[in-house]
Design a protein around this motif. Structure first.
Motif, PDB file in Angstrom:
ATOM      1  N   VAL A  70       0.863  -1.175   0.000  1.00 23.21           N
ATOM      2  CA  VAL A  70       0.000   0.000   0.000  1.00 23.21           C
ATOM      3  C   VAL A  70       0.903   1.228   0.000  1.00 23.21           C
ATOM      4  O   VAL A  70       1.736   1.399   0.887  1.00 23.21           O
ATOM      5  CB  VAL A  70      -0.940   0.002   1.220  1.00 23.21           C
ATOM      6  N   LEU A  71       0.730   2.049  -1.005  1.00 22.37           N
ATOM      7  CA  LEU A  71       1.549   3.248  -1.158  1.00 22.37           C
ATOM      8  C   LEU A  71       0.682   4.474  -0.874  1.00 22.37           C
ATOM      9  O   LEU A  71      -0.266   4.748  -1.610  1.00 22.37           O
ATOM     10  CB  LEU A  71       2.124   3.309  -2.578  1.00 22.37           C
ATOM     11  N   PRO A  72       0.978   5.184   0.186  1.00 28.30           N
ATOM     12  CA  PRO A  72       0.141   6.335   0.549  1.00 28.30           C
ATOM     13  C   PRO A  72       0.265   7.473  -0.465  1.00 28.30           C
ATOM     14  O   PRO A  72       1.294   7.642  -1.118  1.00 28.30           O
ATOM     15  CB  PRO A  72       0.689   6.760   1.917  1.00 28.30           C
ATOM     16  N   PHE A  73      -0.791   8.264  -0.570  1.00 31.14           N
ATOM     17  CA  PHE A  73      -0.795   9.392  -1.497  1.00 31.14           C
ATOM     18  C   PHE A  73       0.300  10.404  -1.161  1.00 31.14           C
ATOM     19  O   PHE A  73       0.784  11.109  -2.040  1.00 31.14           O
ATOM     20  CB  PHE A  73      -2.157  10.098  -1.498  1.00 31.14           C
ATOM     21  N   GLU A  74       0.703  10.469   0.088  1.00 30.78           N
ATOM     22  CA  GLU A  74       1.725  11.421   0.505  1.00 30.78           C
ATOM     23  C   GLU A  74       3.128  11.006   0.061  1.00 30.78           C
ATOM     24  O   GLU A  74       4.065  11.804   0.140  1.00 30.78           O
ATOM     25  CB  GLU A  74       1.737  11.568   2.037  1.00 30.78           C
ATOM     26  N   LEU A  75       3.277   9.775  -0.383  1.00 34.80           N
ATOM     27  CA  LEU A  75       4.580   9.271  -0.807  1.00 34.80           C
ATOM     28  C   LEU A  75       4.975   9.922  -2.133  1.00 34.80           C
ATOM     29  O   LEU A  75       4.256   9.819  -3.121  1.00 34.80           O
ATOM     30  CB  LEU A  75       4.538   7.749  -0.955  1.00 34.80           C
ATOM     31  N   VAL A  76       6.105  10.579  -2.124  1.00 32.09           N
ATOM     32  CA  VAL A  76       6.578  11.280  -3.318  1.00 32.09           C
ATOM     33  C   VAL A  76       7.784  10.541  -3.897  1.00 32.09           C
ATOM     34  O   VAL A  76       8.728  10.224  -3.183  1.00 32.09           O
ATOM     35  CB  VAL A  76       6.979  12.738  -2.966  1.00 32.09           C
ATOM     36  N   GLY A  77       7.728  10.223  -5.186  1.00 28.63           N
ATOM     37  CA  GLY A  77       8.892   9.719  -5.874  1.00 28.63           C
ATOM     38  C   GLY A  77       9.047   8.212  -5.979  1.00 28.63           C
ATOM     39  O   GLY A  77      10.078   7.742  -6.458  1.00 28.63           O
ATOM     40  N   PHE A  78       8.039   7.452  -5.564  1.00 23.46           N
ATOM     41  CA  PHE A  78       8.176   5.996  -5.617  1.00 23.46           C
ATOM     42  C   PHE A  78       8.412   5.519  -7.052  1.00 23.46           C
ATOM     43  O   PHE A  78       9.382   4.821  -7.334  1.00 23.46           O
ATOM     44  CB  PHE A  78       6.947   5.301  -5.020  1.00 23.46           C
ATOM     45  N   LEU A  79       7.534   5.902  -7.969  1.00 17.37           N
ATOM     46  CA  LEU A  79       7.713   5.477  -9.363  1.00 17.37           C
ATOM     47  C   LEU A  79       8.956   6.096  -9.989  1.00 17.37           C
ATOM     48  O   LEU A  79       9.576   5.492 -10.873  1.00 17.37           O
ATOM     49  CB  LEU A  79       6.480   5.806 -10.199  1.00 17.37           C
ATOM     50  N   ALA A  80       9.342   7.265  -9.522  1.00 16.59           N
ATOM     51  CA  ALA A  80      10.583   7.875 -10.026  1.00 16.59           C
ATOM     52  C   ALA A  80      11.785   7.004  -9.679  1.00 16.59           C
ATOM     53  O   ALA A  80      12.686   6.819 -10.507  1.00 16.59           O
ATOM     54  CB  ALA A  80      10.753   9.281  -9.441  1.00 16.59           C
ATOM     55  N   VAL A  81      11.789   6.451  -8.460  1.00 16.09           N
ATOM     56  CA  VAL A  81      12.882   5.554  -8.071  1.00 16.09           C
ATOM     57  C   VAL A  81      12.852   4.295  -8.923  1.00 16.09           C
ATOM     58  O   VAL A  81      13.883   3.857  -9.449  1.00 16.09           O
ATOM     59  CB  VAL A  81      12.813   5.208  -6.566  1.00 16.09           C
ATOM     60  N   VAL A  82      11.663   3.708  -9.080  1.00 22.66           N
ATOM     61  CA  VAL A  82      11.530   2.499  -9.900  1.00 22.66           C
ATOM     62  C   VAL A  82      12.025   2.775 -11.318  1.00 22.66           C
ATOM     63  O   VAL A  82      12.855   2.034 -11.858  1.00 22.66           O
ATOM     64  CB  VAL A  82      10.073   1.991  -9.922  1.00 22.66           C
ATOM     65  N   ALA A  83      11.522   3.847 -11.922  1.00 25.08           N
ATOM     66  CA  ALA A  83      11.891   4.173 -13.299  1.00 25.08           C
ATOM     67  C   ALA A  83      13.386   4.427 -13.433  1.00 25.08           C
ATOM     68  O   ALA A  83      14.037   3.952 -14.369  1.00 25.08           O
ATOM     69  CB  ALA A  83      11.101   5.383 -13.782  1.00 25.08           C
ATOM     70  N   SER A  84      13.951   5.151 -12.485  1.00 18.04           N
ATOM     71  CA  SER A  84      15.378   5.472 -12.531  1.00 18.04           C
ATOM     72  C   SER A  84      16.245   4.227 -12.371  1.00 18.04           C
ATOM     73  O   SER A  84      17.200   4.032 -13.125  1.00 18.04           O
ATOM     74  CB  SER A  84      15.704   6.488 -11.426  1.00 18.04           C
ATOM     75  N   GLU A  85      15.899   3.394 -11.400  1.00 21.94           N
ATOM     76  CA  GLU A  85      16.682   2.175 -11.165  1.00 21.94           C
ATOM     77  C   GLU A  85      16.619   1.234 -12.367  1.00 21.94           C
ATOM     78  O   GLU A  85      17.625   0.640 -12.760  1.00 21.94           O
ATOM     79  CB  GLU A  85      16.194   1.464  -9.902  1.00 21.94           C
ATOM     80  N   LEU A  86      15.442   1.095 -12.955  1.00 22.27           N
ATOM     81  CA  LEU A  86      15.325   0.222 -14.127  1.00 22.27           C
ATOM     82  C   LEU A  86      15.962   0.862 -15.356  1.00 22.27           C
ATOM     83  O   LEU A  86      16.545   0.166 -16.192  1.00 22.27           O
ATOM     84  CB  LEU A  86      13.866  -0.170 -14.360  1.00 22.27           C
ATOM     85  N   ALA A  87      15.894   2.182 -15.454  1.00 23.32           N
ATOM     86  CA  ALA A  87      16.554   2.874 -16.567  1.00 23.32           C
ATOM     87  C   ALA A  87      18.063   2.668 -16.517  1.00 23.32           C
ATOM     88  O   ALA A  87      18.706   2.554 -17.570  1.00 23.32           O
ATOM     89  CB  ALA A  87      16.219   4.363 -16.538  1.00 23.32           C
ATOM     90  N   ASP A  88      18.608   2.593 -15.294  1.00 19.61           N
ATOM     91  CA  ASP A  88      20.050   2.329 -15.163  1.00 19.61           C
ATOM     92  C   ASP A  88      20.442   0.988 -15.786  1.00 19.61           C
ATOM     93  O   ASP A  88      21.593   0.793 -16.162  1.00 19.61           O
ATOM     94  CB  ASP A  88      20.467   2.334 -13.686  1.00 19.61           C
ATOM     95  N   GLU A  89      19.478   0.084 -15.890  1.00 20.48           N
ATOM     96  CA  GLU A  89      19.704  -1.227 -16.508  1.00 20.48           C
ATOM     97  C   GLU A  89      19.224  -1.257 -17.959  1.00 20.48           C
ATOM     98  O   GLU A  89      19.111  -2.315 -18.563  1.00 20.48           O
ATOM     99  CB  GLU A  89      18.978  -2.317 -15.705  1.00 20.48           C
ATOM    100  N   ASP A  90      18.869  -0.075 -18.494  1.00 15.62           N
ATOM    101  CA  ASP A  90      18.372   0.076 -19.865  1.00 15.62           C
ATOM    102  C   ASP A  90      17.042  -0.663 -20.070  1.00 15.62           C
ATOM    103  O   ASP A  90      16.803  -1.256 -21.121  1.00 15.62           O
ATOM    104  CB  ASP A  90      19.427  -0.382 -20.876  1.00 15.62           C
TER     105      ASP A  90
END
Length: 130
Positions: A70-90
């Protein structure tokens, strides 16, 4: 709230189903997700389940990764971390958010690398039938 804290002991499930992202003329009842805006209708559906006469364009070969937390609405940047980490792996993603859960689709060929990367962040990754 640090988004990286949610990866520790978090679970990500990978669907055994393969999906296609379709641009369609109208929504599809069988779709996992439908996104409709003023310019287009996009559906994510199991491969081969969309009426081909409704398809404008399609991109097949995606696996659904669901962040079983469960990801609260107040959480900022969760998908940004996912996208960035996976982007590092192309690894390219197609991201979707539900009310309290995030999903990303990755190409079938990228599942192993995505799994390894998510595990390195502290997630337990498991394959599950839909």
């Amino acid at each position: 709230m640090n988004p990286r804290d949610f990866f520790e002991d978090g679970t990500v499930t990978i669907s055994t189903t393969t999906y296609t992202v379709y641009k369609t003329k109208q929504p599809e009842e069988t779709a996992f997700a439908t996104i409709q805006d003023a310019n287009e209708t996009t559906v994510v559906a199991e491969d081969g389940t969309v009426d081909e006469s409704n398809v404008v364009e399609s991109e097949p070969g995606w696996k659904l990764l669901t962040f079983e937390m469960v990801l609260p609405f107040e959480l900022v940047g969760f998908l940004a971390v996912v996208a960035s980490e996976l982007a590092d792996e192309d690894i390219s993603i197609f991201a979707l958010s539900a009310y309290s859960t995030d999903h990303v689709l990755v190409k079938t060929d990228d599942v192993a690398a995505a799994t390894k990367k998510l595990e390195s962040l502290g997630c337990t990754v498991r394959v599950t039938a839909n």
